[in-house]
Design a protein around this motif. Sequence first.
Motif, PDB file in Angstrom:
ATOM      1  N   ILE A 148      13.815  -2.649 -25.374  1.00 58.40           N
ATOM      2  CA  ILE A 148      14.047  -2.016 -24.072  1.00 58.40           C
ATOM      3  C   ILE A 148      13.115  -0.820 -23.918  1.00 58.40           C
ATOM      4  O   ILE A 148      13.048   0.047 -24.792  1.00 58.40           O
ATOM      5  CB  ILE A 148      15.518  -1.580 -23.945  1.00 58.40           C
ATOM      6  N   GLN A 149      12.399  -0.777 -22.804  1.00 63.75           N
ATOM      7  CA  GLN A 149      11.483   0.324 -22.509  1.00 63.75           C
ATOM      8  C   GLN A 149      11.799   0.855 -21.109  1.00 63.75           C
ATOM      9  O   GLN A 149      11.739   0.105 -20.138  1.00 63.75           O
ATOM     10  CB  GLN A 149      10.034  -0.153 -22.565  1.00 63.75           C
ATOM     11  N   ALA A 150      12.140   2.123 -21.030  1.00 59.11           N
ATOM     12  CA  ALA A 150      12.441   2.748 -19.743  1.00 59.11           C
ATOM     13  C   ALA A 150      11.557   3.974 -19.568  1.00 59.11           C
ATOM     14  O   ALA A 150      11.406   4.774 -20.483  1.00 59.11           O
ATOM     15  CB  ALA A 150      13.915   3.133 -19.664  1.00 59.11           C
ATOM     16  N   ARG A 151      10.978   4.115 -18.396  1.00 57.54           N
ATOM     17  CA  ARG A 151      10.140   5.288 -18.146  1.00 57.54           C
ATOM     18  C   ARG A 151      10.339   5.756 -16.708  1.00 57.54           C
ATOM     19  O   ARG A 151      10.717   4.981 -15.819  1.00 57.54           O
ATOM     20  CB  ARG A 151       8.666   4.974 -18.393  1.00 57.54           C
ATOM     21  N   TYR A 152      10.071   7.045 -16.502  1.00 59.55           N
ATOM     22  CA  TYR A 152      10.214   7.620 -15.172  1.00 59.55           C
ATOM     23  C   TYR A 152       9.043   7.224 -14.272  1.00 59.55           C
ATOM     24  O   TYR A 152       7.894   7.140 -14.707  1.00 59.55           O
ATOM     25  CB  TYR A 152      10.267   9.146 -15.257  1.00 59.55           C
ATOM     26  N   THR A 153       9.367   6.999 -13.009  1.00 65.85           N
ATOM     27  CA  THR A 153       8.378   6.847 -11.952  1.00 65.85           C
ATOM     28  C   THR A 153       8.681   7.913 -10.890  1.00 65.85           C
ATOM     29  O   THR A 153       9.654   8.645 -11.002  1.00 65.85           O
ATOM     30  CB  THR A 153       8.431   5.452 -11.324  1.00 65.85           C
ATOM     31  N   LEU A 171       0.818  -1.214   0.000  1.00 64.40           N
ATOM     32  CA  LEU A 171       0.000   0.000   0.000  1.00 64.40           C
ATOM     33  C   LEU A 171       0.851   1.264   0.000  1.00 64.40           C
ATOM     34  O   LEU A 171       0.548   2.233  -0.690  1.00 64.40           O
ATOM     35  CB  LEU A 171      -0.922   0.019   1.221  1.00 64.40           C
ATOM     36  N   LEU A 172       1.935   1.250   0.779  1.00 66.91           N
ATOM     37  CA  LEU A 172       2.709   2.464   1.000  1.00 66.91           C
ATOM     38  C   LEU A 172       3.757   2.727  -0.067  1.00 66.91           C
ATOM     39  O   LEU A 172       3.965   3.877  -0.475  1.00 66.91           O
ATOM     40  CB  LEU A 172       3.405   2.392   2.365  1.00 66.91           C
ATOM     41  N   LEU A 173       4.450   1.679  -0.519  1.00 70.60           N
ATOM     42  CA  LEU A 173       5.603   1.882  -1.398  1.00 70.60           C
ATOM     43  C   LEU A 173       5.156   2.015  -2.847  1.00 70.60           C
ATOM     44  O   LEU A 173       4.664   1.069  -3.456  1.00 70.60           O
ATOM     45  CB  LEU A 173       6.591   0.722  -1.258  1.00 70.60           C
ATOM     46  N   LEU A 174       5.366   3.182  -3.408  1.00 66.16           N
ATOM     47  CA  LEU A 174       4.936   3.454  -4.779  1.00 66.16           C
ATOM     48  C   LEU A 174       5.626   2.540  -5.778  1.00 66.16           C
ATOM     49  O   LEU A 174       5.004   2.133  -6.772  1.00 66.16           O
ATOM     50  CB  LEU A 174       5.202   4.917  -5.121  1.00 66.16           C
ATOM     51  N   ARG A 175       6.891   2.213  -5.570  1.00 64.84           N
ATOM     52  CA  ARG A 175       7.564   1.310  -6.510  1.00 64.84           C
ATOM     53  C   ARG A 175       6.860  -0.040  -6.569  1.00 64.84           C
ATOM     54  O   ARG A 175       6.825  -0.677  -7.612  1.00 64.84           O
ATOM     55  CB  ARG A 175       9.036   1.142  -6.159  1.00 64.84           C
ATOM     56  N   SER A 176       6.295  -0.481  -5.441  1.00 62.52           N
ATOM     57  CA  SER A 176       5.528  -1.724  -5.434  1.00 62.52           C
ATOM     58  C   SER A 176       4.280  -1.589  -6.311  1.00 62.52           C
ATOM     59  O   SER A 176       3.904  -2.533  -7.016  1.00 62.52           O
ATOM     60  CB  SER A 176       5.134  -2.094  -4.006  1.00 62.52           C
ATOM     61  N   TRP A 177       3.642  -0.423  -6.292  1.00 61.75           N
ATOM     62  CA  TRP A 177       2.498  -0.182  -7.174  1.00 61.75           C
ATOM     63  C   TRP A 177       2.907  -0.351  -8.636  1.00 61.75           C
ATOM     64  O   TRP A 177       2.207  -1.009  -9.414  1.00 61.75           O
ATOM     65  CB  TRP A 177       1.969   1.238  -6.963  1.00 61.75           C
ATOM     66  N   HIS A 178       4.038   0.250  -9.009  1.00 63.95           N
ATOM     67  CA  HIS A 178       4.497   0.171 -10.393  1.00 63.95           C
ATOM     68  C   HIS A 178       4.853  -1.260 -10.787  1.00 63.95           C
ATOM     69  O   HIS A 178       4.487  -1.727 -11.873  1.00 63.95           O
ATOM     70  CB  HIS A 178       5.697   1.093 -10.601  1.00 63.95           C
TER      71      HIS A 178
END
Length: 273
Positions: free
Chosen positions: A203-208, A30-37
Motif C-alpha cells: 500500500i502506497q499513499a501520498r498527498y496531492t 487539463l483543468l482537474l489536477l486529480r486527473s493529472w495525478h
Amino acid sequence: MQYDPIKRPLGKVFNSTPWLRVFFYWLLDLLLLRSWHIRREMRRELKNRNGLSVLDAGSGFGQYDWFMSSFNKTWRIKGVDVKDEQIADCNTFFARMKRGDRVRFEKADLTRFDEPASYDVVLSVDVMEHIEEDEQVFRNFYAAMRPGGLLMISTPSDQGGSDAHDHDHESDGIHGFIDEHVRDGYNITDIEEKLTRAGFTNIQARYTYGTPGKLSWKLSMKYPILMVNFSKLLFVVLPFYFLVVYPICFVLNMFDVRMTHATGTGLLVKARR
C-alpha cells in the motif's frame, strides 16, 4: 460553494454533440489536477499492459473511462455508478463513439458489489468520501480483483480536502460535491490500516494538492465557480479569464504532480491484491 449553476448549463452545452463531449473531457483533463495525478500513475503502472479488465468504481459521466479506452484499446472497461441517468447517458455516448464493445456501464451499489476475481485494475476517483461503509467497499474491491491486481484511489485527505461540516472552508469543493461527503477526508494511516484489514498489500499513499495544487485549484476552479454563482452573465467572461490564468495553472499542476508533499488536501492511494 454551489456547483449546480455551472454544472447544468455546461452539461447541456457539451452534451449536445458527441464531439463537444470529447472536447469537455479534454478540458477536464487539463483543468482537474486529480486527473493529472491519475493519468500519470496509470502511465507509470500500466503502460504496455494489454488485455486488462478494469472496473471504474463510481464512473460518473465517464471522463476516466474515455481516457482509459484511449490509453489502451485492448482493455475491457466496466463503469458502475448509482445514478440511472448517468449509466444510460454513458452507454449511449460510448456506443455512438464506437467504444461500446469494450466499455460498458451498469448501476451498482459498491457496498454490495459481488463480482469475484473479475478485474485486474480497480479505479475509484472521488467516491470513498461519500460512502459510510468504506471498509465493506474495500473488502468488495479486494474480492473483485485478480491476484496481483492494482487498486487506485483518489480521495480527499483530512488536511482540508473535504467540507462535510464546514462549507466555508477555503478548500471546499476540491474533490466534488461536498454536501454529500460523509467524512472530512482520510488520514494516511487510517486508509492504509483499512486497506490492510481488507487484505491489500504494498500500500502506497501520498498527498496531492500540495501548495502548488491548492493555488492552481483556487485559480482554475474556486474563483470561476464563485463568479458564476454570483451571476450567470459572467459565463461570458470565463474564456478570457482562462486565457490569462490557465498557463499559470498548467505550471502549478506540473509542479504538484512532480513534487513530494509533506501535506496536501488530496490523497492518491495505490494497493495490490
